[in-house]
Design an enzyme around this catalytic site. Structure first.
Site, PDB file in Angstrom:
ATOM      1  N   HIS A 162       0.834  -1.193   0.000  1.00  0.00           N
ATOM      2  CA  HIS A 162       0.000   0.000   0.000  1.00  0.00           C
ATOM      3  C   HIS A 162       0.874   1.249   0.000  1.00  0.00           C
ATOM      4  CE1 HIS A 162      -3.151  -2.838   1.241  1.00  0.00           C
ATOM      5  NE2 HIS A 162      -4.020  -1.919   0.847  1.00  0.00           N
TER       6      HIS A 162
ATOM      7  N   LYS B 278      -0.130   4.583   4.849  1.00  0.00           N
ATOM      8  CA  LYS B 278      -1.014   3.625   5.534  1.00  0.00           C
ATOM      9  C   LYS B 278      -0.434   3.243   6.892  1.00  0.00           C
ATOM     10  CE  LYS B 278      -3.618  -0.659   4.814  1.00  0.00           C
ATOM     11  NZ  LYS B 278      -4.904  -0.016   5.149  1.00  0.00           N
TER      12      LYS B 278
END
Length: 264
Positions: A154, A158
């Site tokens: 990601h 995150k």
């Protein structure tokens, strides 16, 4: 009559995209848009803030209770702390809640869901939820003769790791394979080797990657991979809106804990 939808976390990446999609959805009208207390946009019309191009007649508020009082169903993409406020408000106003908030370990969703309809999924993408079904089928067919590794990547902002989706994939595989799910298996070093009947996790973070997930079933002869790559956050947005419509139309009078798996 249109379904009135409130959005919690309206100024986040997901919140803005959800509001833009709601604004053009013919089955829905925006009932309320909520951001954190003290945000400079509180009291202003949400339209120009999200780049819609004109006023939408909805002013940004910091009241979660307002969202549940004014809406038929509420969508939440925020934090663990804010989600707890949403769960309490859902019970207070007996309104359906759709949440895609992750990093919520310790929240007993089933207890809240005894008093209000709650749909929670770690990933609102229809494609990811199809992947979950495929992974379950693969685990059931392959049995315990294959090592299972889950990799996810990601964007660099995150916070939770592994991702909620990776954890959900692991839980599905563990359930299908009749093994205990243990999260702390994603770090290996020179002092240990890979254990059998354990699911391995690997995590990468970088740039603006929206979300890549890969599940690998590996033995000495072959490797089977099932993958999903999110190209645009629109996939999560459209899934969340589908979930809100489904929850309101089918379960608004039926408290319980639901997921995207129920919807698809």
């Amino acid at each position: 009559m249109k379904i009135r939808v409130g959005v919690i976390g309206c100024l986040g990446r997901m919140g803005k995209k959800i509001l833009n999609e709601l604004a053009i959805n013919t089955k829905i009208e925006i009932a309320c848009a909520v951001t954190r207390l003290g945000n400079k946009h509180v009291g202003l019309d949400i339209g120009p803030i999200i780049g819609y191009g004109s006023d939408l007649g909805i002013k940004v508020t910091s009241s979660v209770n307002d969202a549940f009082e004014l809406s038929d169903v509420v969508i939440d993409f925020t934090t663990k702390e804010c989600m707890l406020d949403c769960l309490k408000a859902a019970i207070k106003f007996k309104k359906p809640l759709v949440s895609g908030t992750t990093g919520i370990e310790g929240i007993k969703l089933k207890e809240y869901a005894t008093e209000a309809p709650i749909l929670w999924s770690a990933n609102m993408s229809v494609g990811v939820n199809v992947l979950l079904k495929l992974v379950r089928n693969a685990a059931e067919l392959l049995g315990n003769e294959y090592d299972v590794e889950i990799w996810e990547m990601h964007h660099n902002l995150k916070r939770d790791s592994p991702s909620g989706t990776a954890i959900e994939l692991g839980k599905v595989i563990a359930d299908a394979s009749k093994m205990d799910f243990q999260l702390n298996q994603y770090l290996y070093n020179g002092s240990n080797i890979r254990e059998k009947r354990r699911i391995g996790f690997a995590v990468s973070r970088g740039g603006g990657v929206i979300g890549d997930h890969s599940v690998m079933f590996v033995n000495s002869d072959e490797r089977i991979e099932l993958n999903h790559k999110a190209i645009d956050r629109a996939a999560f947005v459209k899934g969340a809106i589908q979930a809100a419509i489904w929850l309101y139309e089918n379960k608004r009078e039926t408290p319980g804990l639901y997921s995207m798996q129920d919807m698809i």
